[in-house]
Design an enzyme around this catalytic site. Structure first.
Site, PDB file in Angstrom:
ATOM      1  N   SER A 124      -5.307   0.787   3.616  1.00 39.51           N
ATOM      2  CA  SER A 124      -5.633   2.173   3.276  1.00 39.51           C
ATOM      3  C   SER A 124      -6.979   2.256   2.579  1.00 39.51           C
ATOM      4  O   SER A 124      -7.557   1.246   2.173  1.00 39.51           O
ATOM      5  CB  SER A 124      -4.554   2.757   2.355  1.00 39.51           C
ATOM      6  N   LYS A 125      -7.459   3.481   2.430  1.00 39.01           N
ATOM      7  CA  LYS A 125      -8.748   3.709   1.776  1.00 39.01           C
ATOM      8  C   LYS A 125      -8.737   3.208   0.339  1.00 39.01           C
ATOM      9  O   LYS A 125      -9.768   2.815  -0.198  1.00 39.01           O
ATOM     10  CB  LYS A 125      -9.096   5.196   1.812  1.00 39.01           C
ATOM     11  N   ARG A 126      -7.563   3.228  -0.278  1.00 36.51           N
ATOM     12  CA  ARG A 126      -7.463   2.788  -1.680  1.00 36.51           C
ATOM     13  C   ARG A 126      -7.769   1.308  -1.853  1.00 36.51           C
ATOM     14  O   ARG A 126      -8.037   0.848  -2.957  1.00 36.51           O
ATOM     15  CB  ARG A 126      -6.067   3.102  -2.212  1.00 36.51           C
ATOM     16  N   SER A 127      -7.724   0.550  -0.749  1.00 36.75           N
ATOM     17  CA  SER A 127      -8.013  -0.882  -0.843  1.00 36.75           C
ATOM     18  C   SER A 127      -9.472  -1.132  -1.196  1.00 36.75           C
ATOM     19  O   SER A 127      -9.828  -2.187  -1.702  1.00 36.75           O
ATOM     20  CB  SER A 127      -7.687  -1.576   0.486  1.00 36.75           C
TER      21      SER A 127
END
Length: 483
Positions: free
Chosen positions: A255-258
């Site tokens: 995900s983008k949070r990574s």
């Protein structure tokens, strides 16, 4: 049959690693067989479209070397290559009406309230699905025409059977069958006149002569609906190649949070485009041997899509860093200076020989921001713990280090030639004259000069860069701390 593949991204932001892999595999499949790679922009979801996203797509493909043979800027005779332009020409509505004439699609005038009241079911994947009840399929021709004439909002739905099974073949997952009761009558044309992604890409893939469709395995469940559309039109379906999920190290969807889910994220973090391409190629595909480093042209030669795996592929950030480091090591010095230059300018004070320092760090970094931690001591001596002078292998401790530094100080004060070779010869002679091993002498000197456990170069190389005055000041500081 000439192979034709396509990359059909939606302009909704930065290019996710999964999308880059789709583009790469599509490119490799085509080029391995001397085929064509087509770029098509799927911008039918106007609400999600992001300004500047098409530029990001074009820039990413250019930076990664994935040059398309046809696209918005290269008409191969089957354009336009932007779906909104195709929609403006009435293309999708024309083909949807052909299905209506065949009884394979129908107008649906149901409002939101009625749709919200429909029952839901649980599909084989455990997800909740709303199955449309075909209410508007029973409308007479006169009722449909009256609704259209009055301007009543509508969508056009696919008319799927409720009984039986639909089967299709995927090159990676094999033969797959789905119970038709799970096939909702999906919308083909939305109320705003735009086609849905599912309908537009079937029409476009056929009209553009696409032979192989590469996409993520999240589209496996939609493939039966695609195949029913192909059958309804009387068209030959393409060869399907569904790729495995990409997960993070905790086996969760990337995900983008990574912080490293997009190509631009990785470039901003100091990774090389060619290393990212190499790494992404191995996220789900493996060559016949254990080789891991490939140029793009070597990937074209080696790529066999039948060797794509079924199981999820883990985005191993440590492996990407290792691979990037290998690319940096193999890089010629001119290009390294071009890429590392901005970091050296940022992290080093004026007057230091940046070319010499660059040569020291080149084989010791994995990404360019690593440079900061390796070179910061050149600017000024950090505070450090004198325990660093203790080294079992070198057989040094604080007492022996203090003794060596004190003995060396007057010799270094009298020495004028602070080049690496001259200094190294001096230390060798000093060690020989006093019955010391070289490491016994050089360890405390390097510690005093850097204040660090690890440095990109030895004591004499550091002294050559920082010069006589600064070298002596740091050695005196070491004597002070040890004393």
């Amino acid at each position: 049959m000439k192979i034709r593949t396509r990359f059909a991204p939606s302009p909704t932001g930065r290019m996710h690693v999964g999308n880059l892999r789709t583009a790469l595999y599509s490119y490799l499949i085509a080029k391995h067989e001397g085929g064509d790679f087509i770029l098509r922009i799927e911008d039918t979801d106007q609400e999600r479209e992001m300004e500047g996203a098409v530029d990001i797509i074009n820039r990413t493909l250019e930076d990664t070397g994935l040059k398309h043979d046809e696209g918005p800027d290269k008409d191969g005779g089957v354009g336009p290559y932007v779906q909104s332009e195709r929609q403006a020409a009435g293309l999708y509505l024309e083909y949807a009406k052909k299905l209506i004439d065949k009884g394979e699609a129908y107008y649906c005038f149901c409002d939101k309230e009625r749709l919200a009241s429909l029952k839901t079911a649980i599909g084989e994947d455990g997800k909740e699905i709303t199955v449309y009840d075909k209410h508007c399929l029973s409308l007479s021709k006169e009722e449909v025409e009256a609704n259209l004439a009055s301007g009543k909002p509508y969508v056009i739905r696919q008319n799927n059977p409720r009984e039986g099974v639909t089967s299709f073949h995927d090159e990676i997952y094999g033969d797959i069958s789905v119970d038709n009761s799970e096939l909702d009558d999906m919308i083909l044309i939305k109320s705003d006149g735009f086609p849905t992604y599912n309908f537009a890409n079937v029409v476009d893939d056929h009209l553009m002569g696409i032979t192989h469709v590469v996409r993520g395995n999240e589209y496996l469940s939609s493939s039966p609906k695609y195949n029913r559309l192909y059958a309804a039109f009387g068209w030959e379906p393409p060869i399907y190649v569904h790729c495995p999920l990409i997960t993070d190290e905790e086996h969760k969807k990337l995900s983008k949070r990574s912080g490293h889910s997009s190509f631009e994220d990785l470039i901003e973090q100091g990774f090389l485009a060619e290393a990212v391409v190499n790494f992404v190629a191995l996220l789900g595909w493996s060559p016949e041997d254990d080789r891991e480093i490939f140029t793009l042209s070597e990937l074209v030669e080696a790529f066999d899509f039948h060797r794509i795996n079924k199981s999820p592929s883990v985005f191993d950030f440590c492996k990407l860093k290792w691979m990037n480091g290998e690319y940096i090591k193999a890089m010629d010095m001119d290009r390294f200076m071009e890429l590392a230059g901005p970091y050296l300018e940022k992290y080093l004070k004026p007057g230091l020989d940046k070319a010499k320092i660059a040569a020291m760090v080149k084989t010791r970094i994995e990404i360019f921001p690593d440079i900061e931690e390796l070179v910061d001591f050149f600017n000024e001596l950090p505070e450090y713990d004198t325990e660093m002078y203790c080294h079992k292998k070198m057989k040094t401790d604080k007492e022996s280090s203090l003794k060596v530094l004190k003995e060396l100080l007057p010799i270094l004060e009298a020495h004028e030639d602070y080049t690496n070779d001259s200094l190294y010869a001096l230390f060798q002679q000093f060690a020989a004259d006093n019955g010391y091993k070289n490491g016994y002498v050089l360890w405390p000197v390097r510690t005093a000069l850097s204040g660090k456990q690890m440095t990109p170069a030895g004591a004499t190389e550091i002294m050559e860069v920082i010069g006589k005055e600064e070298s002596l000041a740091r050695i005196r500081k070491g004597i002070e701390l040890l004393g």
